[in-house]
Design an enzyme around this catalytic site. Structure first.
Site, PDB file in Angstrom:
ATOM      1  N   HIS A 133      81.556  35.355  56.843  1.00  0.00           N
ATOM      2  CA  HIS A 133      82.551  36.033  57.671  1.00  0.00           C
ATOM      3  C   HIS A 133      83.601  35.066  58.187  1.00  0.00           C
ATOM      4  O   HIS A 133      83.430  33.844  58.152  1.00  0.00           O
ATOM      5  CB  HIS A 133      81.873  36.730  58.856  1.00  0.00           C
ATOM      6  CG  HIS A 133      81.248  35.781  59.842  1.00  0.00           C
ATOM      7  ND1 HIS A 133      80.066  35.108  59.597  1.00  0.00           N
ATOM      8  CD2 HIS A 133      81.647  35.386  61.082  1.00  0.00           C
ATOM      9  CE1 HIS A 133      79.757  34.358  60.636  1.00  0.00           C
ATOM     10  NE2 HIS A 133      80.712  34.493  61.551  1.00  0.00           N
ATOM     11  N   ASP A 135      85.749  34.510  61.726  1.00  0.00           N
ATOM     12  CA  ASP A 135      85.703  34.907  63.134  1.00  0.00           C
ATOM     13  C   ASP A 135      86.927  35.738  63.515  1.00  0.00           C
ATOM     14  O   ASP A 135      88.069  35.376  63.199  1.00  0.00           O
ATOM     15  CB  ASP A 135      85.642  33.677  64.040  1.00  0.00           C
ATOM     16  CG  ASP A 135      84.289  32.984  64.000  1.00  0.00           C
ATOM     17  OD1 ASP A 135      83.292  33.656  63.679  1.00  0.00           O
ATOM     18  OD2 ASP A 135      84.237  31.776  64.292  1.00  0.00           O
ATOM     19  N   HIS A 283      82.454  31.295  57.049  1.00  0.00           N
ATOM     20  CA  HIS A 283      81.252  30.510  57.315  1.00  0.00           C
ATOM     21  C   HIS A 283      80.019  31.409  57.403  1.00  0.00           C
ATOM     22  O   HIS A 283      80.115  32.627  57.519  1.00  0.00           O
ATOM     23  CB  HIS A 283      81.402  29.653  58.581  1.00  0.00           C
ATOM     24  CG  HIS A 283      81.643  30.445  59.836  1.00  0.00           C
ATOM     25  ND1 HIS A 283      82.859  31.031  60.121  1.00  0.00           N
ATOM     26  CD2 HIS A 283      80.839  30.730  60.882  1.00  0.00           C
ATOM     27  CE1 HIS A 283      82.798  31.647  61.278  1.00  0.00           C
ATOM     28  NE2 HIS A 283      81.577  31.494  61.768  1.00  0.00           N
ATOM     29  N   ARG A 298      80.599  27.410  71.373  1.00  0.00           N
ATOM     30  CA  ARG A 298      81.769  27.550  70.522  1.00  0.00           C
ATOM     31  C   ARG A 298      82.997  27.942  71.320  1.00  0.00           C
ATOM     32  O   ARG A 298      82.912  28.731  72.274  1.00  0.00           O
ATOM     33  CB  ARG A 298      81.509  28.632  69.461  1.00  0.00           C
ATOM     34  CG  ARG A 298      82.535  28.653  68.341  1.00  0.00           C
ATOM     35  CD  ARG A 298      82.600  30.016  67.686  1.00  0.00           C
ATOM     36  NE  ARG A 298      83.259  31.001  68.543  1.00  0.00           N
ATOM     37  CZ  ARG A 298      83.571  32.229  68.169  1.00  0.00           C
ATOM     38  NH1 ARG A 298      83.274  32.634  66.942  1.00  0.00           N
ATOM     39  NH2 ARG A 298      84.168  33.075  68.987  1.00  0.00           N
TER      40      ARG A 298
END
Length: 307
Positions: A133, A135, A283, A298
């Site tokens: 996917h 983000d 990723h 993150r």
């Protein structure tokens, strides 16, 4: 008479499956590589992913370092740093600011520092990011990058993989490139994030996060290089195609991220940090460590509309 040698053919006649060379250009053809005075760049593959040495990210980030970090990310798409011990949430915010302002994911738990999401997995909270996917592709201006740091890692497992979507586009057959040029696709969070929500919760988030459309083939906002921009959890359909055409074409396109030649894999260690270009790559967080504990933090960097 001897039979002329022929090139072996795959058993399945699928564009995803072929033998031999693939086009794996680190940058657009004709673009020279960068020279670095501060960064010690150690490539992990010829075209995606490099470990960076010679930098202590707990120290103030100079203007020259900012320039080199930006250049290196455009060139390698994913940067890895080891042994960044003493790296605090404040350092995290300062590092992400090299590329822009934080962009909050409304579905992620937040830490005590603004813009920092805390992703803690253990026997009670199983990792579910093990799907290729990009983000925030469900946003009108998807995150341009992400900065991820290891807070607590399992003794084994828990790697992350990234796939170069420039390479995914470059290696599409010519007729398939022509077919997808100019198409747009709908991106939506409901099939994934909404799967565990009530109807009221979905309605609440839907007010600020309606479905959005992005080109199937995007030009990178900074380099102008073409890349394939569809992903499994968030791309729901291609505009203007029948249901049958959608399923056939979208299934084929999302599978491109799974080709190993396009990928780099990173083994996390204490003090590790990864930075990636969220437009250029997808990723996959390998969820092989259950029931061990894995904690990551993150920051996503706000992006711009794609074209």
């Amino acid at each position: 008479m001897a039979t002329p040698a022929t090139t072996p053919q795959p058993v399945l006649d699928k564009p995803l499956l072929h033998y031999g060379r693939r086009v794996l250009d680190r940058t657009a053809p004709g673009t020279p590589g960068n020279e670095y005075r501060i960064l010690d760049v150690s490539p992990l593959t010829p075209h995606i992913g490099a470990e960076i040495g010679g930098v202590d990210l707990t120290r103030p980030i100079s203007a020259e370092l900012v320039t080199e970090l930006r250049l290196a990310l455009l060139e390698w798409k994913v940067l890895f740093f080891r042994d960044q011990h003493g790296f605090t949430p404040e350092h995290h915010v300062a590092l992400a600011a090299v590329w822009g302002e934080p962009e909050v994911n409304p579905f992620f738990p937040q830490s005590g520092t603004a813009g920092v999401s805390r992703l803690a997995k253990d026997a009670m909270a199983v990792g579910q990011e093990n799907i290729w996917h990009s983000d925030h592709s469900f946003m009108a201006a998807p995150a341009q990058g992400s900065v991820l740091r290891a807070v607590e890692i399992p003794p084994t497992g828990g790697d992350t993989q990234w796939a170069d979507m420039h390479a995914a586009y470059d290696n599409l057959p010519t007729d398939l490139k022509a077919r997808v040029e100019g198409l747009t696709a709908v991106h939506d969070w409901v099939p994934s994030w909404g799967a565990t929500m009530t109807e009221d919760q979905i309605a609440h988030f839907r007010k600020s996060l309606p479905p959005v459309e992005h080109p199937v083939v995007v030009r990178h906002p900074r380099t102008g290089r073409k890349l394939l921009y569809v992903n499994e959890p968030f791309t729901t359909r291609i505009v203007g195609l029948s249901e049958e055409e959608n399923r056939e074409l979208l299934d084929l396109l999302v599978l491109q991220a799974r080709i190993p030649e396009y990928q780099v894999r990173f083994r996390w260690q204490p003090g590790s940090i990864a930075i990636w270009d969220n437009i250029a790559v997808q990723h996959y967080a390998v969820s092989d460590y259950y029931p061990q504990r894995r904690v990551m933090e993150r920051i996503a960097v706000a992006g711009v509309p794609l074209s």
